[in-house]
Design a protein around this motif. Structure first.
Motif, PDB file in Angstrom:
ATOM      1  N   UNK A  43       0.847  -1.189   0.000  1.00  0.00           N
ATOM      2  CA  UNK A  43       0.000   0.000   0.000  1.00  0.00           C
ATOM      3  C   UNK A  43       0.886   1.245   0.000  1.00  0.00           C
ATOM      4  N   UNK A  44       0.573   2.226  -0.879  1.00  0.00           N
ATOM      5  CA  UNK A  44       1.373   3.453  -0.939  1.00  0.00           C
ATOM      6  C   UNK A  44       0.510   4.610  -1.438  1.00  0.00           C
ATOM      7  N   UNK A  45       1.142   5.798  -1.494  1.00  0.00           N
ATOM      8  CA  UNK A  45       0.491   7.007  -2.036  1.00  0.00           C
ATOM      9  C   UNK A  45      -0.781   7.383  -1.279  1.00  0.00           C
ATOM     10  N   UNK A  46      -0.798   7.062  -0.005  1.00  0.00           N
ATOM     11  CA  UNK A  46      -1.926   7.437   0.849  1.00  0.00           C
ATOM     12  C   UNK A  46      -3.252   6.844   0.383  1.00  0.00           C
ATOM     13  N   UNK A  47      -3.180   5.726  -0.373  1.00  0.00           N
ATOM     14  CA  UNK A  47      -4.389   5.047  -0.797  1.00  0.00           C
ATOM     15  C   UNK A  47      -4.904   4.159   0.331  1.00  0.00           C
ATOM     16  N   UNK A  48      -6.053   3.521   0.091  1.00  0.00           N
ATOM     17  CA  UNK A  48      -6.657   2.652   1.108  1.00  0.00           C
ATOM     18  C   UNK A  48      -7.072   1.341   0.464  1.00  0.00           C
ATOM     19  N   UNK A 126      -5.618   1.596   6.115  1.00  0.00           N
ATOM     20  CA  UNK A 126      -5.339   2.983   5.759  1.00  0.00           C
ATOM     21  C   UNK A 126      -4.004   3.426   6.359  1.00  0.00           C
ATOM     22  N   UNK A 127      -3.103   3.998   5.525  1.00  0.00           N
ATOM     23  CA  UNK A 127      -1.801   4.461   6.028  1.00  0.00           C
ATOM     24  C   UNK A 127      -1.893   5.852   6.638  1.00  0.00           C
ATOM     25  N   UNK A 128      -0.857   6.249   7.365  1.00  0.00           N
ATOM     26  CA  UNK A 128      -0.847   7.591   7.951  1.00  0.00           C
ATOM     27  C   UNK A 128       0.210   8.498   7.321  1.00  0.00           C
ATOM     28  N   UNK A 129       0.984   7.981   6.326  1.00  0.00           N
ATOM     29  CA  UNK A 129       1.933   8.802   5.588  1.00  0.00           C
ATOM     30  C   UNK A 129       1.812   8.491   4.099  1.00  0.00           C
ATOM     31  N   UNK A 130       1.868   9.528   3.265  1.00  0.00           N
ATOM     32  CA  UNK A 130       1.711   9.340   1.822  1.00  0.00           C
ATOM     33  C   UNK A 130       3.001   8.940   1.127  1.00  0.00           C
ATOM     34  N   UNK A 131       4.167   9.204   1.744  1.00  0.00           N
ATOM     35  CA  UNK A 131       5.443   8.909   1.089  1.00  0.00           C
ATOM     36  C   UNK A 131       6.069   7.602   1.563  1.00  0.00           C
ATOM     37  N   UNK A 132       5.287   6.777   2.247  1.00  0.00           N
ATOM     38  CA  UNK A 132       5.756   5.475   2.746  1.00  0.00           C
ATOM     39  C   UNK A 132       5.006   4.357   2.025  1.00  0.00           C
ATOM     40  N   UNK A 133       5.744   3.306   1.669  1.00  0.00           N
ATOM     41  CA  UNK A 133       5.114   2.089   1.146  1.00  0.00           C
ATOM     42  C   UNK A 133       4.985   1.091   2.290  1.00  0.00           C
ATOM     43  N   UNK A 134       3.778   0.569   2.466  1.00  0.00           N
ATOM     44  CA  UNK A 134       3.483  -0.358   3.567  1.00  0.00           C
ATOM     45  C   UNK A 134       3.281  -1.769   3.003  1.00  0.00           C
ATOM     46  N   UNK A 135       4.098  -2.703   3.431  1.00  0.00           N
ATOM     47  CA  UNK A 135       3.911  -4.111   3.073  1.00  0.00           C
ATOM     48  C   UNK A 135       3.293  -4.837   4.266  1.00  0.00           C
ATOM     49  N   UNK A 136       2.206  -5.543   4.020  1.00  0.00           N
ATOM     50  CA  UNK A 136       1.527  -6.183   5.135  1.00  0.00           C
ATOM     51  C   UNK A 136       0.877  -7.493   4.690  1.00  0.00           C
ATOM     52  N   UNK A 137       0.580  -8.335   5.658  1.00  0.00           N
ATOM     53  CA  UNK A 137      -0.108  -9.609   5.427  1.00  0.00           C
ATOM     54  C   UNK A 137      -1.419  -9.626   6.187  1.00  0.00           C
TER      55      UNK A 137
END
Length: 262
Positions: A43-48, A126-137
């Motif tokens: 997940x990235x770019x502040x998407x959901x 939902x992420x809390x930063x737009x410039x971070x890429x979140x990898x999750x399971x």
């Protein structure tokens, strides 16, 4: 890479339709997950992201989520204030939310729930930063005991039938949830009804016997989670006579329990 993009686009299109069934608005990306299945997401770019699944035919379920990595400009980073928020919805009602999905914290586990078989449930991330890429399971776990309450057993008319010498499990989702069970005596004799509160935290749940669909058989029996099996009632029944048990919330939502007849 082209094949991966095509797969993600197809998956997102399919899930957009399911999102409405789960009671949430369609977001940037939508996916489906099966029972007892685990998948990895990014997940990235502040998407959901919104993940949809169908509740099991029998037993309860819970959800597990872990944030495996966070990246900035392609490099792995670890910041304590970088997290994902997960929200689970059924029929437009938020049933669970958690904002503690932090890298290195491990799996976050939701409480157990039991809904009518085939219900649609959504989980949004939902992420809390737009410039971070979140990898999750994410994984959906079907907590399936052999004998389980059958939702929607919220009234005596829809009570789950139980039999002698079998242990039945259930869960009280919240203060609006009530579980009913009915026992039909196979022969004339005395029967003993037992229950145990199986919550993993300190809790209390009430169990009430009913001589009919509307007539309570005395007061309720309150059972704490640390107290083990307790007798609810000893009842003399004629062959074919019915006896009801009502289970209701005490201290906590998502209160798990078991009942049996001897």
């Amino acid at each position: 890479m082209k094949g991966l993009k095509k797969f993600l686009l197809t998956t997102a299109t399919v899930f957009a339709a399911f999102t409405i069934a789960g009671g949430v608005k369609a977001q940037a990306a939508n996916y489906e997950l099966g029972l007892n299945e685990e998948k990895s997401f990014s997940l990235s770019n502040n998407e959901e992201d919104t993940i949809l699944f169908t509740t099991p035919e029998t037993g309860s379920f819970h959800v597990e989520v872990v944030l495996t990595d966070t990246l900035r400009d392609g490099e792995s980073v670890s910041y304590g204030n970088v997290f994902l928020t997960s929200t689970m919805v059924n029929d437009y009602k938020t049933i669970w939310s958690n904002s503690s999905l932090i890298k290195g914290k491990g799996w976050i586990v939701s409480p157990e729930y039991c809904f009518a078989p085939g219900s649609r449930v959504s989980i949004s991330l939902k992420p809390n930063f737009s410039d971070i890429t979140y990898n999750y399971n994410v994984k959906i776990v079907n907590d399936a005991d052999k004998f389980y309450e059958k939702e929607t057993n919220n009234t005596p008319k829809k009570a789950t039938s139980i039999k002698v010498k079998k242990i039945y499990s259930g869960v009280i989702n919240d203060g609006d949830d009530v579980d009913w069970f009915v026992f039909k005596a196979p022969k004339t004799k005395k029967y003993k009804f037992y229950a145990v509160n199986t919550e993993k935290v300190h809790g209390w749940t009430s169990f009430t016997g009913f001589k009919s669909k509307t007539k309570a058989d005395g007061n309720y029996t309150g059972i704490y989670s640390e107290s083990g099996w307790k007798k609810i009632k000893t009842v003399s029944l004629k062959k074919g006579q019915k006896y009801y048990i009502k289970v209701a919330r005490g201290y906590n939502n998502n209160a798990t329990y078991k009942i049996r007849v001897k």
